[in-house]
Structure formats: structure tokens, C-alpha cells
Design an enzyme around this catalytic site. Structure first.
Site, PDB file in Angstrom:
ATOM      1  N   HIS A 149     -32.632  11.246   5.543  1.00  0.00           N
ATOM      2  CA  HIS A 149     -31.483  12.123   5.788  1.00  0.00           C
ATOM      3  C   HIS A 149     -30.147  11.397   5.682  1.00  0.00           C
ATOM      4  CE1 HIS A 149     -34.736  14.543   7.473  1.00  0.00           C
ATOM      5  NE2 HIS A 149     -33.929  15.589   7.431  1.00  0.00           N
ATOM      6  N   GLU A 196     -37.304  21.310  -5.044  1.00  0.00           N
ATOM      7  CA  GLU A 196     -36.024  20.897  -5.618  1.00  0.00           C
ATOM      8  C   GLU A 196     -36.046  20.865  -7.139  1.00  0.00           C
ATOM      9  OE1 GLU A 196     -37.431  19.565  -2.990  1.00  0.00           O
ATOM     10  OE2 GLU A 196     -35.992  20.041  -1.409  1.00  0.00           O
TER      11      GLU A 196
END
Lengths: 337, 380
Positions: free
Chosen positions: A141, A72
């Protein structure tokens, strides 16, 4: 015999899911501006794990919709360099908590490059982050991470709650000359509604009054907005007439609209699913108190998630603010009368 | 039994992206066992004499710049200065390997490289003076701001190089970092992205032996920092970082390979920071004088003189000319930084967003009111 309409001839008024509206926003932005590049893990062949980037590689090629290595910080750092060379990268961070490795790039570079270079190197990067819970996701998540971003000067922080806003706000974010953290409420991805892609793109930074009311106003955004609307409907049984305000953008914060509504009703509850301590609701409540104190009939209350790490999915419904918790708060506003 | 490895998988349609491509360049990946040198070797004869004289002149001026800037910190005229004394060859030769259209992504110690790009030497000190974050226009000089967080500028170089390649522009990005920076995640992510994207980018690691106080042996267990390239599938190169023509040769080769589609290169330059990390550091706590003295003997300016004087490439005239230029620059630095800069406090709000948010407008009004009140007291 009927012939299927060509894709280009899709009517501007459509009924779609929020996910499809986001996909249309990306496609239309890429068509309108060749400098718009989509990038991230799985955005190409797969079309993203939520299919938000579905078909973009097929239509625009693997350079315009790029499957990147899984890193990322590398994704966002590379986007910084691309923006420095004149592109408008739209970065996907697959899930809220997966964006954390990129926070140094976001905080130290993306948010500050305009300031560091006295306006010479603005970075028009849109960072799309599916966020929030309620989908039964296991840990990492389901984080509601907006407070990290709102606390960082130099970033715009936007979050749609309707299908129409998903399209309009994403188009506006991509067109923005400043970096935008675009938070997508993933539990609303599959909700359908009718919207008009030709309605024009509103500048980000304006709240929308979703429901008028005279008893109190529920102030919310993103995933909690439908819960507030549901609560307002249920509140009618108690004789409460609740307004619901959708912030749509946390930075810039539409203080003018918020204060206008609060002054007219005198009571406010801020609702979000992120932890309350140091959360966006704390900031909003403080601002309302500072600006509207003499118009308030009761303290501004917050209804938020607990100050705990995001819980396992079988327990998340205890954490996420629901209709009952909101109505309990509204009840606590009434003692002055 | 069939053994599958990643080369077999590469034969599966769609397994490897065609658009970004993979290395087709035959350059060997492993660095040579000993660092490349030009001074004192036959390669010197093939080097352009004018380049050698220019390198020498810039080393001398750069050394004086380092000294004067360090002095200015002692006088409180600069907030901080991380000197590149002893590393001038890396700074000057690296920047000179770039063409005008190329981009430099420097770290905080690379002020001299920024100057070598053509940025005004005083503007290059803006950040370190404390008056603004960058004094120069990054776009005009194709030089990114001096980067303080370690290695975070490396992915920027990759992204810019990638974008330039997509546009069909023959632009190369060079990013400079130190040995400590090679431990950071962003360094590795940048190398990997550069390799996968086949981006025209060059990584220059100036291994000066210490990351503030931590020696290389506690920083990395690799045979060399250049070896780190191999795992990413790109060539690694090892060079004597105090040998200016060698640094120039290695970087020119890497830059031109990148420009011609050959992809990225990682260059490790062996050098030494003879001064402390910054003016705020006490280097005597973590290294001994013998070590410093040995490296002072391997000084980049002395090396040039030792090898070029006998060949007549450096003469008294050039030495005098370089010394005069260095003194003139030092005098200009002293004059410019003699007085405090006049800064506009309202500029604090000028470049946070394209359009200030309502909250920033309110805060700007607050500061304006505070300034007005101060001015009123002052006028009384």
C-alpha cells in the site's frame, strides 16, 4: 435568512484538500467532455477508497463512473478498447502495488499503441495511481513505483505536489492525447490549500520553482516536495539559502528549467522516497552532470529511500527521506567553498 | 433455515448494477458434447450456395498465401511467419461472420482473418516483414493490430464492444486466440468483464492442439475449452474448426446474438496446425507423423471438395478460378517482397508521443547527424 449557494455557483477560488481538488478535476472534465469515463474498483457507490471519485456516479450515472470487476489488467485492457472507440477513460488503480497486474497492458499496449499503429490509434487514457508511503499502510500500500513508468517510452508520468497542481495537472492529463500515468501522493491527499480552478490548465511537462535560493537547489516532486520545503526553511539556521524545484512531470522531463536553476546555483540534491538504485534521481543526476558539469561546484547528490522492499509502517520513517537526511546531503555539498 | 446464495443477494436493492445488466438471453451455457458440423449433415442443404462457394474460394487462396509466406521466410524476405495452414476455415469463416462495422481483434497467427476483413494481403504482412508494426490502418479496416502477447487483445475487444454499446452503435467485436491463450489471465479477465458488462463480443479459440510444443492435455484439464464459458455465465460453443460452413454458422449466430443484446459467447473451434508453430520451430520434436497425417486427411479444403463436388456446388470452373486467383496473389507477394523495403530511420521518433519530448527531439537530432555523416562517407 441566508440561502446556500448552488453547487454550480462554487467560486473558482476555493480552499480544499488535494483529494477534493482531484474530485473537482474529474467532475469538471466529465462535464466538459462526454467522452470522459471514470472506471475502476470501488469508484462508483463508494466514491473510491480515498473518495476521489465521490459523487460522480450519482451525477453522471454508472456508465460514466463505472464500478468494474476487481481485475487490474481487465480494467486497463478494457479501457484500451474503449479508447480505441473514441472514449477518454480515466482509470483508477486503487493503490500503487495493485497496479502491477496491469503492467503488461500498460507496457505492451497502452504505451505502444500509438507507435505500433504509426499514429492511427493514439490512446488518451489517464491512469490514476495513489502512490507512496507515510500513511501507515501495510505492505503493498505504499510503493513509490514511478521508475517503472518513467522507464517505459510512450507514457507521460505526472505527479502533483500542490492542491492547485492536483486540479490543473489532472485536467491536463485527461485532455492529453497520450496515455498519462498520474501519480497521486496519497500522504498529501488531506493537505488543504487555496487554489483557482479558473487559472487555466498548464500543459504537462513544466517544472515549477517553489522557492528561490543561492546556495543549492533541492529537486523533487510529489510526496517529497513538502519535505524539501521544510528542509529549506530549516537550512536557514545553517546559513544556507536553498532553492526548491518541483518537477511536477517526470516524463516529459523539464531539462531546460532544471539546468537553468542548477547552472545558477552550482549545487543540486535530488530528493525522492523511492529506492535510489535505478530510480528517477539517478537519471536526473546523470542528466545534470552531462549538461551542467562545468557549472557544478560539487557532485549532484541523491537523497532517497533505501534499496529495500517498502518497510512495515512502524519502521517507514527510517526509510523515507526526512529533513535531517536532506540537510546532511546539503552539508556534503559545501566542501569546495 | 434460510440458505442465502447469490440469487438471494441479487434481490437486495443495489446489489446488482442496473446500468450494465445481466444475461437475459436463454441460450444454454454448456457446449454440446460433440463439435457442430455442417458438411456431411442435413444442415448443408440450408446453407447459402454462394456462401459455400465463397468460403471454398477463400480457403484455396488462403492456403496459397500461407505457403508463399512460409517460402518468403526461407528466403529471408519475411522476418517470421506463423502459418495458419490447416486452420484456414477458422480464419476465413470467422471474419466473414462479421459485418463491415464490426471489429476484429486478431492474434499473431490470424493474418488470413485480417485479409478476409479486406486488408490488403501485402499490408497485412507488414509486421511479419519487420518494416513496421502495422501496415494497415486499424480504424479504416476496423481490425486491431496483430497481437503478439497472448490474450492481451481480448480485453481490448471487450472495451471497444462496451463503448460501442454505450454509443448505441450495432457493433460487435470478435477476438481470436489460440488454446495456449486460454491459460492467460487476460483471457479470463476479458470473459468476466464481457459477461458482467454484457458486452457484444465474441471469443473464438482456435484449439490447434499445441501451444508451441505443449499439448492441450498439459494446457487445460477442462472437458473442453468451450466449457470455460460456463463459469462466467456465458454460452460456450464447440465447432469443428475445419468445417468452414460450421464455423461460419456458429460465429454468425454468436455475432448476431451479441448484436441483439444477448451478450458474449465463447466459441472453441477444434482444428490443427499442420505446419510448425513458426518457421523457427521444429514440430517433429513434440508430435508424431501419424497424428499430422490424420489431420491432413481432415483438411478444410478437402472437406469442402468432398462434400460440395457431388452436389455440383464446386465445379472445375470454380476450382480453376480459385487456383488462378491464388497463383496471382502468390506472384504479387513474390514481386512485392523481392526487394528490401526502403525505410525512413527518422520514422523511429515519429509516433512515440503526439509531441516528442525534449529528450526525444535531442535523440532525433543525434540520429539525423549520424545519418548525415554516413551519407557524407557514402558520397565520397
Amino acid at each position: 435568512m441566508t440561502t446556500a449557494p448552488a453547487l454550480d455557483a462554487a467560486p473558482s477560488v476555493r480552499t480544499t484538500t488535494m483529494a477534493q481538488a482531484l474530485n473537482a478535476a474529474l467532475r469538471d472534465a466529465m462535464k466538459a467532455d462526454p467522452t470522459v469515463h471514470v472506471m475502476g474498483e470501488d469508484v462508483g457507490q463508494l466514491g473510491g477508497v480515498f473518495r476521489i471519485t465521490d459523487g460522480l456516479t450519482a451525477e453522471f450515472g454508472p456508465d460514466r463512473c463505472l464500478d468494474t470487476p476487481l481485475a487490474e489488467a481487465g480494467i486497463l485492457g478494457t479501457a484500451v478498447g474503449m479508447a480505441m472507440y473514441g472514449l477518454r477513460p480515466v482509470v483508477e488503480m486503487q493503490f500503487d502495488a495493485f497496479a502491477y497486474p496491469a503492467l503488461e497492458q500498460l507496457f505492451s499496449h497502452v504505451a505502444k499503441m500509438r507507435n505500433r499503429t504509426a499514429g492511427k490509434l493514439p490512446l488518451p487514457i489517464t491512469i490514476r495511481i495513489p502512490y507512496g508511503g507515510g500513511i501507515g499502510g501495510v505492505e503493498h500500500h505504499s510503493d513509490a513505483s514511478e521508475a517503472y513508468y518513467t522507464h517505459t517510452p510512450g507514457l507521460h508520468v505526472v505527479t502533483p505536489a500542490t492542491v492547485a497542481d492536483a486540479y490543473g495537472l489532472l485536467r491536463a492529463s485527461i485532455a492529453s492525447d497520450d496515455p498519462v500515468v498520474f501519480l497521486e501522493p496519497k500522504r498529501l491527499y488531506w493537505g488543504k490549500d487555496t487554489w483557482d480552478s479558473a487559472a487555466g490548465v498548464e500543459p504537462i511537462g513544466r517544472a515549477a520553482l517553489r522557492r528561490t535560493g543561492r546556495s543549492a537547489v533541492l529537486i523533487s516532486y510529489g510526496p517529497s516536495l513538502p519535505v524539501c520545503l521544510e528542509a529549506a526553511e530549516a537550512a536557514k539556521a545553517e546559513g544556507w539559502d536553498l532553492a526548491v524545484l518541483d518537477l511536477r512531470s517526470l516524463v516529459p522531463f523539464d531539462e531546460e528549467t532544471v539546468c537553468e536553476v542548477v547552472r545558477s546555483v552550482g549545487r543540486a540534491v535530488v530528493v525522492h522516497e523511492a529506492s535510489g538504485f535505478g530510480g528517477a534521481g539517478a537519471e536526473i543526476a546523470a542528466r545534470i552532470t552531462e549538461k551542467c558539469f562545468h557549472h557544478l561546484a560539487a557532485p549532484v547528490l541523491r537523497v532517497t529511500g533505501f534499496d529495500i522492499p517498502y518497510p512495515p509502517p512502524m519502521l517507514e520513517h527510517h526509510h523515507l527521506p526526512g529533513v535531517d537526511r536532506i540537510l546532511d546531503a546539503v552539508a556534503r555539498l559545501q566542501w569546495e567553498d | 433455515m434460510t440458505v442465502l446464495d447469490h440469487r438471494h443477494l441479487a434481490a437486495v436493492p443495489g446489489w446488482l448494477p442496473g446500468a450494465t445488466g445481466h444475461r437475459s438471453d436463454p441460450a444454454p451455457l454448456l457446449p454440446d458434447a460433440s463439435p457442430l458440423r455442417v458438411l456431411g449433415t442435413s444442415a448443408l442443404e440450408k446453407t447459402d450456395p454462394e456462401l459455400l462457394r465463397e468460403l471454398y474460394r477463400r480457403l484455396v487462396v488462403g492456403r496459397r498465401y500461407n505457403q508463399q509466406a512460409t517460402t518468403l521466410t526461407k528466403q529471408g524476405r519475411l522476418a517470421v511467419y506463423p502459418a495458419s495452414t490447416g486452420q484456414e476455415a477458422c480464419q476465413v469463416a470467422a471474419a466473414m461472420a462479421l459485418r463491415e462495422q464490426d471489429w476484429l481483434f486478431p492474434s499473431y497467427r490470424d493474418t488470413l482473418a485480417v485479409v478476409a476483413r479486406g486488408v490488403d494481403p501485402l499490408e497485412a504482412l507488414t509486421l511479419l516483414r519487420g518494416s513496421a508494426h502495422t501496415g494497415y490502418d486499424p480504424r479504416a479496416s476496423r481490425t486491431a493490430p496483430l497481437c503478439t502477447p497472448l490474450a492481451t487483445q481480448a480485453p481490448h475487444a471487450v472495451g471497444l464492444a462496451h463503448a460501442a454499446r454505450l454509443a448505441g452503435d450495432p457493433v460487435v467485436a470478435l477476438t481470436m486466440l489460440g488454446d495456449g491463450g486460454t491459460s492467460e489471465g487476460d483471457f479470463h479477465e476479458a470473459l468476466n468483464f464481457a459477461a458482467v458488462l454484457n458486452a457484444p463480443v465474441v471469443f473464438l479459440v482456435q484449439n490447434n492442439g499445441y501451444a508451441i510444443s505443449v499439448p492441450l492435455t498439459q494446457q487445460s484439464a477442462a472437458p473442453s475449452l468451450a466449457h470455460k464459458a460456463v463459469g462466467y455465465g456465458i454460452p460456450g460453443r464447440l465447432v469443428d474448426g475445419n468445417d468452414a460452413p460450421a464455423v461460419h454458422a456458429v460465429l454468425t449466430e454468436a455475432v448476431e446474438r451479441a448484436r441483439n443484446g444477448g451478450g458474449p459467447t465463447l466459441v472453441e473451434a477444434l482444428t490443427y496446425r499442420v505446419e510448425a508453430h513458426t518457421n523457427a520451430d521444429d514440430a517433429t520434436r513434440y508430435r508424431d507423423e501419424d497424428e499430422v497425417a490424420a489431420w491432413r486427411e481432415h483438411d478444410p479444403i478437402q472437406l469442402m471438395e468432398r462434400h460440395l463436388r457431388p452436389l455440383g456446388l464446386i465445379d472445375d470452373e470454380l476450382v480453376q478460378q480459385a487456383a488462378d486467383e491464388a497463383e496471382a496473389l502468390a506472384a504479387r507477394m513474390r514481386a512485392e517482397f523481392h526487394a528490401d523495403a526502403e525505410l525512413d530511420p527518422m520514422s523511429l521518433f515519429a509516433h512515440v508521443y503526439a509531441e516528442p519530448t525534449p529528450q526525444l527531439r535531442e535523440q532525433a537530432a543525434q540520429l539525423a547527424a549520424e545519418l548525415a555523416a554516413e551519407a557524407e562517407v557514402h558520397d565520397r
